[in-house]
Design a protein around this motif. Structure first.
Motif, mmCIF file in Angstrom:
data_model
loop_
_atom_site.group_PDB
_atom_site.id
_atom_site.type_symbol
_atom_site.label_atom_id
_atom_site.label_comp_id
_atom_site.label_asym_id
_atom_site.label_seq_id
_atom_site.Cartn_x
_atom_site.Cartn_y
_atom_site.Cartn_z
ATOM 1 N N GLN A 34 17.503 13.797 -62.128
ATOM 2 C CA GLN A 34 18.052 13.224 -60.903
ATOM 3 C C GLN A 34 17.406 11.891 -60.587
ATOM 4 O O GLN A 34 16.211 11.695 -60.810
ATOM 5 C CB GLN A 34 17.813 14.171 -59.713
ATOM 6 N N ARG A 35 18.229 11.014 -60.035
ATOM 7 C CA ARG A 35 17.750 9.731 -59.500
ATOM 8 C C ARG A 35 18.243 9.669 -58.058
ATOM 9 O O ARG A 35 19.444 9.588 -57.811
ATOM 10 C CB ARG A 35 18.325 8.578 -60.306
ATOM 11 N N ASP A 36 17.318 9.761 -57.111
ATOM 12 C CA ASP A 36 17.659 9.728 -55.689
ATOM 13 C C ASP A 36 17.341 8.351 -55.124
ATOM 14 O O ASP A 36 16.195 7.897 -55.206
ATOM 15 C CB ASP A 36 16.853 10.768 -54.902
ATOM 16 N N THR A 37 18.347 7.702 -54.555
ATOM 17 C CA THR A 37 18.149 6.427 -53.873
ATOM 18 C C THR A 37 18.226 6.690 -52.381
ATOM 19 O O THR A 37 19.229 7.198 -51.886
ATOM 20 C CB THR A 37 19.223 5.398 -54.279
ATOM 21 N N PHE A 38 17.149 6.375 -51.673
ATOM 22 C CA PHE A 38 17.091 6.567 -50.220
ATOM 23 C C PHE A 38 17.468 5.266 -49.529
ATOM 24 O O PHE A 38 17.017 4.185 -49.926
ATOM 25 C CB PHE A 38 15.686 6.987 -49.789
ATOM 26 N N PHE A 39 18.274 5.392 -48.485
ATOM 27 C CA PHE A 39 18.743 4.231 -47.727
ATOM 28 C C PHE A 39 18.145 4.232 -46.332
ATOM 29 O O PHE A 39 17.800 5.289 -45.792
ATOM 30 C CB PHE A 39 20.279 4.245 -47.653
ATOM 31 N N ARG A 45 17.406 11.415 -42.966
ATOM 32 C CA ARG A 45 17.301 10.752 -44.265
ATOM 33 C C ARG A 45 18.668 10.738 -44.924
ATOM 34 O O ARG A 45 19.412 11.716 -44.854
ATOM 35 C CB ARG A 45 16.307 11.498 -45.159
ATOM 36 N N LEU A 46 18.971 9.627 -45.591
ATOM 37 C CA LEU A 46 20.227 9.476 -46.315
ATOM 38 C C LEU A 46 19.889 9.099 -47.745
ATOM 39 O O LEU A 46 19.195 8.102 -47.983
ATOM 40 C CB LEU A 46 21.096 8.389 -45.677
ATOM 41 N N GLU A 62 18.276 16.273 -41.964
ATOM 42 C CA GLU A 62 17.259 16.163 -40.923
ATOM 43 C C GLU A 62 16.366 17.382 -41.006
ATOM 44 O O GLU A 62 16.854 18.503 -41.090
ATOM 45 C CB GLU A 62 17.905 16.113 -39.538
ATOM 46 N N ARG A 63 15.042 17.135 -41.006
ATOM 47 C CA ARG A 63 14.071 18.220 -40.972
ATOM 48 C C ARG A 63 12.751 17.654 -40.478
ATOM 49 O O ARG A 63 12.458 16.469 -40.672
ATOM 50 C CB ARG A 63 13.911 18.891 -42.326
ATOM 51 N N ALA A 92 25.104 -2.382 -47.314
ATOM 52 C CA ALA A 92 25.309 -2.058 -45.902
ATOM 53 C C ALA A 92 24.026 -1.663 -45.181
ATOM 54 O O ALA A 92 23.814 -2.067 -44.033
ATOM 55 C CB ALA A 92 26.329 -0.924 -45.774
ATOM 56 N N LEU A 93 23.154 -0.891 -45.834
ATOM 57 C CA LEU A 93 22.013 -0.306 -45.142
ATOM 58 C C LEU A 93 20.648 -0.782 -45.653
ATOM 59 O O LEU A 93 19.653 -0.658 -44.941
ATOM 60 C CB LEU A 93 22.063 1.222 -45.263
ATOM 61 N N GLY A 94 20.597 -1.241 -46.871
ATOM 62 C CA GLY A 94 19.322 -1.574 -47.495
ATOM 63 C C GLY A 94 18.691 -0.330 -48.103
ATOM 64 O O GLY A 94 18.886 0.782 -47.627
ATOM 65 N N VAL A 95 17.952 -0.531 -49.178
ATOM 66 C CA VAL A 95 17.327 0.575 -49.900
ATOM 67 C C VAL A 95 15.894 0.762 -49.416
ATOM 68 O O VAL A 95 15.115 -0.188 -49.347
ATOM 69 C CB VAL A 95 17.341 0.307 -51.422
ATOM 70 N N LYS A 96 15.564 2.003 -49.098
ATOM 71 C CA LYS A 96 14.200 2.363 -48.715
ATOM 72 C C LYS A 96 13.330 2.568 -49.956
ATOM 73 O O LYS A 96 12.162 2.237 -49.979
ATOM 74 C CB LYS A 96 14.236 3.633 -47.863
ATOM 75 N N GLY A 97 13.929 3.160 -51.005
ATOM 76 C CA GLY A 97 13.198 3.411 -52.238
ATOM 77 C C GLY A 97 13.961 4.358 -53.134
ATOM 78 O O GLY A 97 15.077 4.774 -52.818
ATOM 79 N N GLU A 98 13.324 4.693 -54.248
ATOM 80 C CA GLU A 98 13.986 5.518 -55.261
ATOM 81 C C GLU A 98 13.016 6.567 -55.790
ATOM 82 O O GLU A 98 11.825 6.294 -55.951
ATOM 83 C CB GLU A 98 14.458 4.619 -56.398
#
Length: 174
Positions: A34-39, A45-46, A62-63, A92-98
């Motif tokens: 898996q590769r999760d990109t957080f926005f 969290r998205l 949400e947690r 649209a949102l910008g990337v927080k990280g991966e």
């Protein structure tokens, strides 16, 4: 919104935990890359989960950021174009990280047991007790605590937050 009760813990002996999970699930587990990109988003969290096979999932959840069993509420939408969706959401949102990981998934009753090797962090495990509509949070927490005991997961190994948070905090493999 669907919900589950979750815990996350650092794993010191991956082989031992895998053996216990395999015994309890009566399977060797399923390997998932898996590769999760957080926005960036204003609450919760998205993330876009790229399953590295042409499919993916957009997941909002949400947690609380506490250790021990906690309730997580989530929404999931399937996608057949993770790269295209990643580009639009990045603009649209910008990337927080991966977060990149290899996950070994075991199913034990109503619980998803994840044995994860996370790039830059090391070995972790997650329990996700998938809540049934009639179950209380306390019942889900009890399922998680019982399974923690069966798997030999100690309270001291529990961590808070998401892998993305740990990466941003600069936690390193040990």
């Amino acid at each position: 919104m669907p919900s589950n009760v979750e815990i996350k813990a650092k794993v010191s002996d991956r082989t031992r935990l895998a053996e216990k999970a395999a015994q309890l699930s009566q399977s060797e587990g399923t390997i998932i890359r898996q590769r999760d990109t957080f926005f960036n988003c204003s609450s919760g969290r998205l993330k876009l989960r790229d399953l590295m096979n042409g499919s993916g999932q957009l997941i909002f959840y949400e947690r609380p950021d506490t250790d021990g069993p906690k309730l997580s509420q989530y929404s999931i939408s399937q996608t057949s174009d993770p790269p295209g969706l990643r580009a639009v959401l990045s603009d649209a949102l910008g990337v927080k990280g991966e977060v990149r990981k290899e996950r070994r998934l075991f199913l034990i009753g109503q619980t998803r047991v994840h044995l994860d090797t996370v790039e830059g962090l090391g070995d972790y495990m997650e329990l996700e007790v998938v809540m049934r509509p009639e179950q209380t949070v306390e019942e889900g927490q009890q399922v998680a605590e019982d399974l923690m005991e069966q798997l030999g997961v100690s309270q001291e190994s529990l961590v808070t937050g998401a892998y993305m948070d740990l990466i941003l905090q600069g936690c390193k493999e040990t």
